[in-house]
Each structure stands twice: as C-alpha cells, then as structure tokens.
Write a protein that holds these residues in place. Structure first.
Motif, mmCIF file in Angstrom:
data_model
loop_
_atom_site.group_PDB
_atom_site.id
_atom_site.type_symbol
_atom_site.label_atom_id
_atom_site.label_comp_id
_atom_site.label_asym_id
_atom_site.label_seq_id
_atom_site.Cartn_x
_atom_site.Cartn_y
_atom_site.Cartn_z
ATOM 1 N N ALA A 588 36.383 47.130 46.762
ATOM 2 C CA ALA A 588 35.986 46.734 45.308
ATOM 3 C C ALA A 588 36.412 44.861 45.671
ATOM 4 O O ALA A 588 35.893 44.059 45.129
ATOM 5 N N ILE A 589 37.736 44.775 46.405
ATOM 6 C CA ILE A 589 37.864 43.279 46.561
ATOM 7 C C ILE A 589 36.875 42.571 47.462
ATOM 8 O O ILE A 589 36.397 41.264 47.063
ATOM 9 N N ASN A 590 36.172 43.267 48.543
ATOM 10 C CA ASN A 590 35.132 42.530 49.244
ATOM 11 C C ASN A 590 33.988 42.080 48.635
ATOM 12 O O ASN A 590 33.203 41.383 49.127
ATOM 13 N N GLN A 591 33.705 42.851 47.566
ATOM 14 C CA GLN A 591 32.597 42.626 46.770
ATOM 15 C C GLN A 591 32.727 41.297 45.956
ATOM 16 O O GLN A 591 31.726 40.763 45.360
ATOM 17 N N LEU A 592 33.873 40.654 45.969
ATOM 18 C CA LEU A 592 34.152 39.503 45.226
ATOM 19 C C LEU A 592 33.817 38.276 46.036
ATOM 20 O O LEU A 592 34.044 38.413 47.143
ATOM 21 N N PRO A 593 33.350 37.286 45.418
ATOM 22 C CA PRO A 593 32.932 36.016 46.326
ATOM 23 C C PRO A 593 34.174 35.353 46.711
ATOM 24 O O PRO A 593 35.307 35.313 46.162
ATOM 25 N N ASP A 594 33.902 34.373 47.942
ATOM 26 C CA ASP A 594 35.297 33.711 48.487
ATOM 27 C C ASP A 594 35.361 32.609 47.568
ATOM 28 O O ASP A 594 34.601 32.238 46.799
ATOM 29 N N SER A 595 36.642 32.175 47.741
ATOM 30 C CA SER A 595 37.073 31.022 46.918
ATOM 31 C C SER A 595 36.095 29.661 47.311
ATOM 32 O O SER A 595 35.880 29.540 48.600
ATOM 33 N N PRO A 596 35.644 29.086 46.481
ATOM 34 C CA PRO A 596 34.942 27.690 46.699
ATOM 35 C C PRO A 596 35.469 26.820 47.374
ATOM 36 O O PRO A 596 34.763 25.911 48.133
ATOM 37 N N GLU A 597 37.128 26.679 47.429
ATOM 38 C CA GLU A 597 37.753 25.626 47.880
ATOM 39 C C GLU A 597 38.521 26.485 49.059
ATOM 40 O O GLU A 597 39.474 27.212 48.775
ATOM 41 N N ALA A 598 38.666 26.017 50.129
ATOM 42 C CA ALA A 598 39.158 26.562 51.307
ATOM 43 C C ALA A 598 40.635 26.421 51.220
ATOM 44 O O ALA A 598 41.209 27.520 51.755
ATOM 45 N N ASP A 599 41.070 25.564 50.712
ATOM 46 C CA ASP A 599 42.715 25.594 50.502
ATOM 47 C C ASP A 599 43.190 25.873 49.330
ATOM 48 O O ASP A 599 44.564 25.909 49.007
ATOM 49 N N LYS A 600 42.372 26.467 48.523
ATOM 50 C CA LYS A 600 42.925 27.041 47.437
ATOM 51 C C LYS A 600 42.374 28.403 47.002
ATOM 52 O O LYS A 600 41.039 28.521 46.886
ATOM 53 N N ALA A 634 41.178 47.862 39.536
ATOM 54 C CA ALA A 634 40.743 47.452 38.449
ATOM 55 C C ALA A 634 40.641 45.914 38.137
ATOM 56 O O ALA A 634 39.664 45.445 37.473
ATOM 57 N N LEU A 635 41.700 45.138 38.681
ATOM 58 C CA LEU A 635 41.612 43.728 38.695
ATOM 59 C C LEU A 635 40.273 43.364 39.670
ATOM 60 O O LEU A 635 39.640 42.020 39.016
ATOM 61 N N ALA A 636 40.109 43.844 40.551
ATOM 62 C CA ALA A 636 38.814 43.422 41.192
ATOM 63 C C ALA A 636 37.792 43.860 40.789
ATOM 64 O O ALA A 636 36.719 42.852 40.764
ATOM 65 N N GLU A 637 37.402 44.763 40.281
ATOM 66 C CA GLU A 637 36.313 45.073 39.444
ATOM 67 C C GLU A 637 36.083 44.117 37.998
ATOM 68 O O GLU A 637 34.990 43.560 37.696
ATOM 69 N N ALA A 638 37.315 43.784 37.591
ATOM 70 C CA ALA A 638 37.168 42.775 36.461
ATOM 71 C C ALA A 638 36.943 41.406 36.968
ATOM 72 O O ALA A 638 36.276 40.355 36.263
ATOM 73 N N GLY A 639 37.324 41.173 38.236
ATOM 74 C CA GLY A 639 37.159 39.694 38.634
ATOM 75 C C GLY A 639 35.595 39.513 38.982
ATOM 76 O O GLY A 639 35.405 38.316 39.155
ATOM 77 N N LYS A 640 34.742 40.268 38.855
ATOM 78 C CA LYS A 640 33.225 39.952 39.040
ATOM 79 C C LYS A 640 32.664 39.172 37.711
ATOM 80 O O LYS A 640 31.955 38.420 38.171
ATOM 81 N N ASN A 641 33.278 39.310 36.868
ATOM 82 C CA ASN A 641 32.962 38.547 35.556
ATOM 83 C C ASN A 641 34.458 38.056 34.956
ATOM 84 O O ASN A 641 34.706 38.520 33.619
ATOM 85 N N PRO A 642 34.908 37.128 35.349
ATOM 86 C CA PRO A 642 36.531 36.881 34.945
ATOM 87 C C PRO A 642 36.475 36.311 33.593
ATOM 88 O O PRO A 642 37.664 36.568 32.853
ATOM 89 N N GLN A 643 35.640 35.604 33.227
ATOM 90 C CA GLN A 643 35.537 34.853 32.041
ATOM 91 C C GLN A 643 34.922 35.752 30.686
ATOM 92 O O GLN A 643 34.817 35.451 29.630
ATOM 93 N N GLU A 644 34.415 36.817 31.091
ATOM 94 C CA GLU A 644 33.969 37.921 29.708
ATOM 95 C C GLU A 644 35.151 38.395 29.044
ATOM 96 O O GLU A 644 36.272 39.087 29.948
ATOM 97 N N LYS A 647 36.480 42.027 30.202
ATOM 98 C CA LYS A 647 37.070 42.111 31.558
ATOM 99 C C LYS A 647 38.587 41.329 31.541
ATOM 100 O O LYS A 647 39.364 41.923 32.370
ATOM 101 N N GLN A 648 38.800 40.340 30.749
ATOM 102 C CA GLN A 648 39.907 39.838 30.438
ATOM 103 C C GLN A 648 41.103 41.009 29.889
ATOM 104 O O GLN A 648 42.072 40.829 30.350
ATOM 105 N N LYS A 649 40.320 41.546 29.138
ATOM 106 C CA LYS A 649 41.295 42.752 28.476
ATOM 107 C C LYS A 649 41.646 43.394 29.536
ATOM 108 O O LYS A 649 42.865 43.910 29.545
ATOM 109 N N THR A 650 40.928 43.828 30.424
ATOM 110 C CA THR A 650 40.953 45.162 31.468
ATOM 111 C C THR A 650 42.148 44.222 32.528
ATOM 112 O O THR A 650 43.089 44.867 32.879
ATOM 113 N N ALA A 651 41.915 42.906 32.724
ATOM 114 C CA ALA A 651 42.894 42.405 33.504
ATOM 115 C C ALA A 651 44.406 42.110 32.913
ATOM 116 O O ALA A 651 45.209 42.463 33.824
ATOM 117 N N LYS A 652 44.384 41.878 31.934
ATOM 118 C CA LYS A 652 45.596 41.794 31.153
ATOM 119 C C LYS A 652 46.122 43.038 31.300
ATOM 120 O O LYS A 652 47.546 43.109 31.540
#
Length: 689
Positions: A588-600, A634-644, A647-652
C-alpha cells in the motif's frame, strides 16, 4: 519462407505429418478431402478455403442413404403384411380391427410431440414404453393382438431411428454448393419415395385391404415428413438430438478434410467453408473462426467448439448480453469481440485472445484468466469478484475507468466500486497497477458447506506435493453462510489451474470421509490442527481480512491468539503473521508517489518510517502490532487522495487509533519517540493541523 498454396486445387492431397507448413498460405484453395492429420499448421492461412467432401464420397453417402431407405421400406412392408394377416378379412372390417391403426397413429403423434420438445432419445424411450403398455392392454382382446402391437412397437422405434438418420445425412449432403450434388440427392429421394410406394402396393392387396392402404400409407408419408423435420433439427445443432448429431457428424466427415491431431494455433479460417471437416484433438488455441461457414457440420470432438453457443461466438464475435457461464473457452480467439454485459461466471477463458475486446459491465466472477491476453480490452464497469488473473495475464493498455469487486444485488447495485469515490476514475494505466498485488495468488473458493479439517489436510498435502509453488496463505474470508475463500501466494510461473484442480480433487475426497477417518490422517500433525482451528474461527467471525481490501481493518477472522504458528505448512511461512501483514502495508505504501522534495519527506516516506518503528518495537504486543500496522495501511490508502474529505476522516481516525495504541507504552520507548515526531507530520500533510 512460408509455402504458398493460395487458390490451388488440393482435393485429396496428403499433407499428413508435415512440419514445414507453419505460416503456409492456403487462402482460397480447394482442400476438400485433403489430409492434414498430425501436421504443424501454426499460423497457417485458410481464409476463404473450401473444405469438405469430394464428389465420389458424396455419391457413397447417397448410396448409404438408399440402403437405409431400403431397410425402412422392408420394415414397413413387413408390418403391413402382418396387419393384413391379423386384422383384415375378406368378409369385412370388424369394429375392433380399427384399434391397431388408431393406436399406431396416436403413438406416432406422441413420438412427434416428444421428439420436438424432448429430443429423439427421450421420444424413442417413451414410444417403446407406450407400445409395451398398449400391448399389455390388448391382452383382454387377444394374445395375438398384444404380440402384434409389441412387434409393431419394435419395428416403429427402429424405423424412426433410421428415418431420422436418413433425414439428417441426406440433409447434410444436400447442403452442398454445386448443382451436381443437388441433382444426385433429388434423384435419391425420388428412389426412396418409390421404395415406399412399392412396399405399400405389395402389402396392401389392393381390393381387399383398404384399411391397410390408408393407415400404412399414412405411416410412410408422415414418417418421411418426420424424418426430414428431425434431420433439419439435427443439422441446426438442436441440443435435443446430441446422440444422433454425433453419429451424423462422424458419418458425413468420413472422407472429408482432416485436421485431426493438427497444430492449428493462430491459424486463420476467416470465411472458410468447413462442412464435413474433422477437427478432433486439434490444437485450436487462438484459431480465428471469424465468419467461418458451415462449422456446425464439422466434427469437432471435445474441443471448445463442442458447444453451439461457443461456435456462434467465435464465428460472429457478438456476445453482448449473452450467458457463457461455466463454459470452457480456453484458448479461444475473441479479438475485438463485443462482449459487453456478457456473463462469464465460473467460465474458463485461460489463454484466450481478448485483445481490444469490449468487456464493459461483463460478469467475470470466478472467471479463469490465466495467461489471457487482455491487451487493449475495455473493462469499465466489469464485475471481477474472485476472478482468476495471474502474473501471466496481459493487462497492458487495458481501458478501465472503474470496476466492481462484487456482483450487483437489488439492495446494492454498485457493490465495492473501485475507485471508492464515484466521482473518480482510473487514469490510463492505473487499473493494472491497482490489480497487480493479487496477480500471484491462488484463490481456493468453496461455494458449499465448508469442512475446516478437510481444508487443512488438503492444503497441507498440496503444499507438500508442490514445494516449488512456495504456497503461503495470506487471507481467509467468510462469504455468506456457507461460502469461504482461502487465498495463498504462489511462486512466479506456478500453474494455478493445476494447483486448484488438484486441491479440490483432494478436498472433495477428504470431505466425503467420516470424522474418524479424518482424525487418523491428522493424528500426529499439530500443524493441520492449527490450520483447522484457524479456518473454523474464520468461519465463525463476522469480520475478515483480504489482501488489498481497503474496506476492512480487522484480521480477527484468521488471527488466533496462541495458535497462529503453523510454520512449515506453507513453504515454512506462518499464516496471517506480522510478516504477511507488514508486506501488505508495504504494498500500500509503495503505491504512493515519492516526495517531490528530496530533503523533505512526504506521506510515503513518513509512513515507511512509522511502519519500521512499529515492527521493530520491543514494547508493543504482537496483537497490537497487527492493529497498528492495519492503521498504517489505512493511512497509506487515504494518502492517495490526502485532500479529499472522506480520506481525511479516515486518516484522522487512524491517527487517533495509533495514539491510543501507543499511549500505554513507556515514555522512553523508541516507538513513542518516533510516533511523537511522525504522527503530527503525517496529520499536517493530510491538512488536519
């Protein structure tokens, strides 16, 4: 270079066993009577070719028809003679002498009705029984009458069979394409009619047996019409005449074009004429039958062409809204076929060519798709419950906006839609990535009462018999009251179809044993007992866990405290252990995109760190580790659309659960320090702080 026989007259040519015909061109060739037995014709082109019988074989069949007609004539004449002897007198017709004629006509009507509605085989049985009953009933009149009616019954049944064969074989020969054959068949039927007339005259004793002329003449006329009608039903492959169809197919294929035991992989029969052609035991994988002519008059043996709906499908490639449930379609060529809204529940489409096919809204529940080519196919709205894809299933370029993980019901017409948000659709290429984690699983679906002990023994036997498959159970799921899914990972390249067949053969045999017999098999095996207990518990629990299922977060259906270690049953791995759960989290985690900033670090990097902290913790109990990892997933699945918002309720909820799990740990615990650092950062990325 491939050989070129296009447009040539190859009647009667012998190509038996030749291996140099790969890709050969036989388009527009006349191959009637040609022998390709055991030849290698992979990729050969037979488009617009003409197969079937040569003229001298047609004449032979006509001669056979005349012999059959002669036999019918003999039976008719003999019956007429017996009628006169028993029932007619020079002094006049007595009242009771009308009875046999009435009985015969009534039984003829019964025979015709049964033949039309139930088939020839059933009709023959019914008419034989009826004659026996009629014969017994007439014992009150005369023993001779009873014997005669029984005799007539035997003659009528035999005559009916031969009439059907005459109609079918004669009709098959009539379906030729040249005028010579039509004239020959017309002449043969004229001779058949003459035969009946001669028999009628001989048996009637004109002037003394008017009744015999009437009812036996009617028998001959109605019998002839019935023969033609039955023959037509047989030729159009009516399913009520299977036995006679098989006989006729063998007869009219004698001397025809032979592809018996031939390799016809990817051969092309587009618009070819294939009457009286033998395809028994041929390799028909990906063979193209588009608009092939008279294929229903070919001898197809036990190939996938055996079923008429399959023949129609491969010829027309129009299967929209049709039912192909439980049919074997292994290796068929349905390239660009219209299969929208079709039902393939429990069908075998393994190794089939479905390139660019339209499978919109198709029901693919438990459909076997091992090594199936779905390149460019449309799967939008398909129902893929327990479908049997593997790592050899080709999904490149699949067009799919959304799918359903269950079949629809009245209460839930859109069950388990993926993506979950009905306003979202898969982008190009996303569907293959979504479905990839379950490519290498063997799904053992039990659709009747489940015997946990038989499941445990059968799976252990399968794992021990196939160590190269590296079987590892990753999920158990209860479905309804008496259905159960056991899902196991397999090594790449494993033949899942073979494994499944072997497992269920063993399981069904074990299930039939008594409890005492089963106990003898597991007397010294704690591993089987442990697995049996786990299956039993899974069946008793309302919750379940399946790999890749984002709608549940409880593994109580398979995780049994103190008895989950069955190491060695499945390639040395434990069932539903933390390693398996952690592996699912990693997917599930590996399906998420990498961070756009290497140092963050982004959500992907933070969740990966949190996962490591949980699995390495020495303070968190095993059961709570499992629950914590499920919340990370569950956080990884919600992380595909973190601003929805959903998904925010799931993450919370997941973050709150994690804080509760970590609250009882010592403040100096490494996991607590990691959580205090990571959870606020994760919440911020979800817009929760």
């Amino acid at each position: 270079m491939a050989l070129d026989f296009s447009g040539q007259n190859l009647q009667g040519r012998n190509f038996k066993g030749r291996q140099d015909l790969v890709g050969a061109n036989f388009s527009y060739a006349d191959i009637r009577g040609a022998n390709f037995t055991n030849a290698n014709l992979k990729g050969a082109n037979f488009s617009y070719a003409k197969a079937g019988l040569q003229k001298h074989w047609i004449v032979s069949l006509l001669f056979l028809i005349l012999l059959l007609a002669g036999l019918i004539g003999f039976i008719t004449a003999f019956n007429i003679r017996q009628t006169e002897e028993y029932y007619l007198s020079v002094e006049g017709i007595q009242t009771y002498t009308v009875l046999p004629g009435v009985i015969v006509y009534v039984l003829l009507l019964i025979f015709a009705i049964n033949t039309n509605y139930r088939g020839m085989e059933t009709a023959i049985g019914a008419i034989a029984l009826a004659f026996a009953i009629a014969g017994a009933a007439t014992l009150v009149l005369s023993r001779d009458e009873a014997l005669f009616i029984i005799f007539m019954g035997v003659g009528f049944v035999v005559g009916g069979v031969f009439l059907a064969l005459i109609g079918a074989v004669g009709g098959a020969v009539i379906w030729a394409d040249d005028w010579f054959v039509f004239q020959a068949v017309a002449m043969s039927w004229f001779l058949v009619g003459t035969f009946f007339l001669v028999c009628l005259i001989i048996g009637s004793r004109i002037g003394t047996g008017i009744l015999a002329v009437v009812w036996t003449g009617g028998y001959a006329l109605v019998g002839g019409l019935l023969a033609n009608y039955i023959g037509w039903l047989i030729l159009v492959k009516n399913q009520k005449f299977t036995l006679i169809q098989q006989t006729v197919a063998v007869v009219i294929a004698i001397g025809g074009t032979s592809f018996r035991n031939t390799n016809l992989t990817e051969a092309n029969f587009t618009y070819a004429t294939l009457k009286s052609t033998d395809f028994r035991n041929a390799n028909l994988t990906h063979t193209c039958w588009f608009q092939a002519q008279k294929l229903h008059l070919a001898l197809v043996g036990t190939t996938y062409l055996e079923k008429l709906p399959v023949q129609e499908l491969v010829i027309t490639r129009q299967g929209q809204d049709k039912d192909f449930d439980s049919l074997s379609l292994r290796g068929v060529n349905l390239c660009s076929a219209n299969l929208a809204d079709a039902s393939f529940i429990n069908a075998d489409l393994s190794e089939a060519n479905l390139q660019d096919a339209d499978l919109s809204r198709a029901k693919l529940k438990q459909t076997q798709l091992d090594a199936t080519d779905l390149t460019g196919a449309t799967l939008t709205g398909a129902y893929i419950e327990d479908w049997g894809i593997t790592n050899t299933t080709k999904l490149h370029g699949v067009r799919c906006e959304y799918v359903f993980m269950r079949l629809p019901t009245k209460e839930d017409p859109d069950p388990l839609r993926k993506p979950d948000n009905k306003k979202e659709v898969f982008a190009d290429g996303d569907f293959a990535d979504f479905i990839k984690p379950i490519f290498d699983t063997l799904d053992l679906y039990h659709n009747q009462g489940v015997d946990p002990r038989a499941v445990a023994i059968a799976f252990k036997n399968l794992a021990e018999n196939h160590p190269e498959a590296e079987l590892e159970i990753v999920a158990m799921e209860k479905r309804g009251n008496d259905k159960f899914l056991l899902r196991a990972k397999t090594a790449a390249g494993s033949d899942k179809s073979q494994l499944s067949a072997e497992y269920f053969d063993d399981y069904n045999q074990l299930k039939a044993l008594s409890q005492s017999q089963q106990l003898l098999l597991i007397e010294k095996s704690d591993r089987i007992r442990n697995l049996e207990n786990m299956v039993t518990t899974a069946l008793q629990q309302p919750k379940y866990y399946t790999q890749g299922d984002t709608n549940v977060s409880d593994i109580s259906g398979i995780n049994i405290q103190g008895s989950s270690n069955v190491s060695g049953i499945a390639g040395g791995s434990s069932i539903a252990n933390l390693g398996t759960i952690s592996g699912n989290v990693s997917i599930a985690i590996n399906q998420l995109p990498d961070s756009p900033e290497a140092d963050k670090p982004g959500i992907k990097e933070l969740l990966s760190q949190l996962q490591d902290a949980i699995t390495q913790s020495s303070h968190l109990p095993e059961e709570e580790k499992a629950e914590a990892l499920e919340q990370v997933k569950a956080l990884a699945e919600a992380g595909k659309n973190p601003q929805e918002s959903t998904k925010q309720k799931t993450a919370k909820t997941a973050i709150t659960m994690l804080k509760g799990l970590f609250s009882g740990l010592p403040a100096v615990a490494t996991l607590v320090e990691a959580a205090n650092k990571l959870l606020p950062a994760i919440a911020k990325l979800f817009g929760l702080s």
